[in-house]
Write a protein that holds these residues in place. Sequence first.
Motif, PDB file in Angstrom:
ATOM      1  N   SER A  10       0.853  -1.186   0.000  1.00  0.00           N
ATOM      2  CA  SER A  10       0.000   0.000   0.000  1.00  0.00           C
ATOM      3  C   SER A  10       0.881   1.225   0.000  1.00  0.00           C
ATOM      4  O   SER A  10       2.000   1.199   0.527  1.00  0.00           O
ATOM      5  N   PHE A  11       0.371   2.290  -0.580  1.00  0.00           N
ATOM      6  CA  PHE A  11       0.975   3.607  -0.408  1.00  0.00           C
ATOM      7  C   PHE A  11      -0.010   4.398   0.440  1.00  0.00           C
ATOM      8  O   PHE A  11      -1.107   4.716  -0.037  1.00  0.00           O
ATOM      9  N   GLY A  12       0.329   4.671   1.686  1.00  0.00           N
ATOM     10  CA  GLY A  12      -0.626   5.310   2.586  1.00  0.00           C
ATOM     11  C   GLY A  12      -1.856   4.439   2.698  1.00  0.00           C
ATOM     12  O   GLY A  12      -1.763   3.242   2.961  1.00  0.00           O
ATOM     13  N   GLU A  13      -3.011   5.027   2.450  1.00  0.00           N
ATOM     14  CA  GLU A  13      -4.280   4.301   2.564  1.00  0.00           C
ATOM     15  C   GLU A  13      -4.575   3.461   1.319  1.00  0.00           C
ATOM     16  O   GLU A  13      -5.476   2.642   1.331  1.00  0.00           O
ATOM     17  N   GLN A  14      -3.836   3.745   0.258  1.00  0.00           N
ATOM     18  CA  GLN A  14      -4.178   3.121  -1.018  1.00  0.00           C
ATOM     19  C   GLN A  14      -3.523   1.752  -1.171  1.00  0.00           C
ATOM     20  O   GLN A  14      -2.294   1.635  -1.188  1.00  0.00           O
ATOM     21  N   ARG A  15      -4.329   0.720  -1.286  1.00  0.00           N
ATOM     22  CA  ARG A  15      -3.786  -0.621  -1.481  1.00  0.00           C
ATOM     23  C   ARG A  15      -3.488  -0.816  -2.973  1.00  0.00           C
ATOM     24  O   ARG A  15      -4.394  -0.778  -3.801  1.00  0.00           O
ATOM     25  N   VAL A  16      -2.243  -1.011  -3.288  1.00  0.00           N
ATOM     26  CA  VAL A  16      -1.823  -1.072  -4.692  1.00  0.00           C
ATOM     27  C   VAL A  16      -1.607  -2.514  -5.162  1.00  0.00           C
ATOM     28  O   VAL A  16      -1.949  -2.868  -6.287  1.00  0.00           O
ATOM     29  N   LEU A  17      -1.053  -3.348  -4.292  1.00  0.00           N
ATOM     30  CA  LEU A  17      -0.943  -4.779  -4.604  1.00  0.00           C
ATOM     31  C   LEU A  17      -1.663  -5.533  -3.499  1.00  0.00           C
ATOM     32  O   LEU A  17      -1.358  -5.375  -2.325  1.00  0.00           O
ATOM     33  N   GLY A  34      -3.219  -4.514 -18.338  1.00  0.00           N
ATOM     34  CA  GLY A  34      -4.173  -3.985 -17.376  1.00  0.00           C
ATOM     35  C   GLY A  34      -4.188  -2.481 -17.393  1.00  0.00           C
ATOM     36  O   GLY A  34      -3.231  -1.845 -17.837  1.00  0.00           O
ATOM     37  N   PRO A  35      -5.297  -1.896 -16.892  1.00  0.00           N
ATOM     38  CA  PRO A  35      -5.429  -0.443 -16.882  1.00  0.00           C
ATOM     39  C   PRO A  35      -4.299   0.208 -16.089  1.00  0.00           C
ATOM     40  O   PRO A  35      -3.681  -0.440 -15.245  1.00  0.00           O
ATOM     41  N   SER A  36      -4.049   1.483 -16.335  1.00  0.00           N
ATOM     42  CA  SER A  36      -3.050   2.213 -15.555  1.00  0.00           C
ATOM     43  C   SER A  36      -3.475   2.274 -14.106  1.00  0.00           C
ATOM     44  O   SER A  36      -4.669   2.328 -13.800  1.00  0.00           O
ATOM     45  N   GLY A  37      -2.488   2.285 -13.239  1.00  0.00           N
ATOM     46  CA  GLY A  37      -2.757   2.440 -11.816  1.00  0.00           C
ATOM     47  C   GLY A  37      -3.152   1.159 -11.120  1.00  0.00           C
ATOM     48  O   GLY A  37      -3.584   1.190  -9.967  1.00  0.00           O
ATOM     49  N   THR A  38      -2.996   0.014 -11.798  1.00  0.00           N
ATOM     50  CA  THR A  38      -3.402  -1.244 -11.170  1.00  0.00           C
ATOM     51  C   THR A  38      -2.223  -1.984 -10.528  1.00  0.00           C
ATOM     52  O   THR A  38      -2.363  -3.137 -10.149  1.00  0.00           O
ATOM     53  N   GLY A  39      -1.060  -1.333 -10.455  1.00  0.00           N
ATOM     54  CA  GLY A  39       0.029  -1.910  -9.675  1.00  0.00           C
ATOM     55  C   GLY A  39       1.074  -2.686 -10.463  1.00  0.00           C
ATOM     56  O   GLY A  39       1.941  -3.323  -9.870  1.00  0.00           O
ATOM     57  N   LYS A  40       1.039  -2.586 -11.803  1.00  0.00           N
ATOM     58  CA  LYS A  40       1.981  -3.373 -12.608  1.00  0.00           C
ATOM     59  C   LYS A  40       3.432  -2.941 -12.350  1.00  0.00           C
ATOM     60  O   LYS A  40       4.307  -3.775 -12.121  1.00  0.00           O
ATOM     61  N   SER A  41       3.663  -1.634 -12.399  1.00  0.00           N
ATOM     62  CA  SER A  41       5.037  -1.165 -12.153  1.00  0.00           C
ATOM     63  C   SER A  41       5.458  -1.456 -10.721  1.00  0.00           C
ATOM     64  O   SER A  41       6.603  -1.858 -10.479  1.00  0.00           O
ATOM     65  N   THR A  42       4.537  -1.266  -9.789  1.00  0.00           N
ATOM     66  CA  THR A  42       4.868  -1.513  -8.382  1.00  0.00           C
ATOM     67  C   THR A  42       5.265  -2.978  -8.179  1.00  0.00           C
ATOM     68  O   THR A  42       6.207  -3.273  -7.444  1.00  0.00           O
ATOM     69  N   LEU A  43       4.577  -3.864  -8.854  1.00  0.00           N
ATOM     70  CA  LEU A  43       4.918  -5.284  -8.758  1.00  0.00           C
ATOM     71  C   LEU A  43       6.372  -5.523  -9.191  1.00  0.00           C
ATOM     72  O   LEU A  43       7.163  -6.117  -8.467  1.00  0.00           O
ATOM     73  N   LEU A  50      13.216  -2.088  -5.551  1.00  0.00           N
ATOM     74  CA  LEU A  50      13.117  -0.624  -5.634  1.00  0.00           C
ATOM     75  C   LEU A  50      11.987  -0.109  -4.748  1.00  0.00           C
ATOM     76  O   LEU A  50      11.924   1.079  -4.448  1.00  0.00           O
ATOM     77  N   GLU A  51      11.056  -0.977  -4.383  1.00  0.00           N
ATOM     78  CA  GLU A  51      10.022  -0.656  -3.386  1.00  0.00           C
ATOM     79  C   GLU A  51      10.034  -1.776  -2.360  1.00  0.00           C
ATOM     80  O   GLU A  51      10.284  -2.924  -2.706  1.00  0.00           O
ATOM     81  N   ARG A  52       9.729  -1.436  -1.115  1.00  0.00           N
ATOM     82  CA  ARG A  52       9.553  -2.460  -0.084  1.00  0.00           C
ATOM     83  C   ARG A  52       8.098  -2.865  -0.025  1.00  0.00           C
ATOM     84  O   ARG A  52       7.216  -1.998   0.071  1.00  0.00           O
TER      85      ARG A  52
END
Length: 246
Positions: A10-17, A34-43, A50-52
């Motif tokens: 999550s980023f703050g309140e937003q659950r991304v994965l 998948g649509p933008s903002g669905t967590g592909k890059s974060t995955l 690069l992200e915890r």
Amino acid sequence: MLRISRLRKSFGEQRVLDGIDLEVRDGEVLSFLGPSGTGKSTLLRCLIGLERADEGTLRIDEAPPFDLRHLGRASLHRLRRSFSMVFQSHNLFVNKTALENILEPMVTVQRMPCGDAGEEASRILALVGMEDKADAYPVQLSGGEAQRIGIGRALAVHAPIMLFDEPTSSLDPERVREVLDVIRLLADKRHTMLIVTHELEFARQVSTRIAFMNEGRIAAIGAPEEIWSNDNPRLRRFLESMSKKG
Ligand SMILES: Nc1ncnc2c1ncn2[C@@H]1O[C@H](COP(=O)(O)OP(=O)(O)O)[C@@H](O)[C@H]1O
Ligand SMILES: [Mg+2]
């Protein structure tokens, strides 16, 4: 074999994965749509450290698993030898030539002897179809050429798994194909690859499987023909909207 379990972020309140479980076999080409903002890059970013993540483990073959919440120096080092990543726009050193950009990870990360590195860099330049531009600096390259050198840099790490995050989305349309052709060549050579892309036709042709991501989850996964005949309404709408654009 790559095994991801219960990956959450999550980023703050937003659950991304929201709980990603996934197995990828050696030699597989798995594309993420998948649509933008669905967590592909974060995955992808969580995989390479690069992200915890907030939760999740990663196993590569039989090696001890990574806890993606806590990555110490040793784990990060091991992760970055396992994955190499190609980003949306190239991250080349502007003060180094095309050849030097490919040499750099071999000399600094892999500590290859200079002679061997030189030979290997030439081989990679040829593979990405850039032997004519060995001595060019990034400003002298088109977007597509620079991105092919970016792929060369990722190959130079000799990591077993390559990650691509929309490798063609910053390119002019006429330059997309030359980059996709290089990725296709790597797929034919059975490199294990995870590719985030909006190039539907390419994904369909090159992938062993396709994962459709929606709202932080893998909403559907399967062989390309299974994805194209899947009746998940969100997936159908996505495929229709994308083919209209194309
Ligand atoms: N570093 C960050 N800080 C805060 N929010 C982020 C960060 N990175 C991504 N996000 C948010 O997480 C969501 C998923 O982003 P991303 O993984 O880039 O999606 P995709 O690649 O599928 O378009 C988006 O809403 C994005 O704004
Ligand atoms: Mg993205």
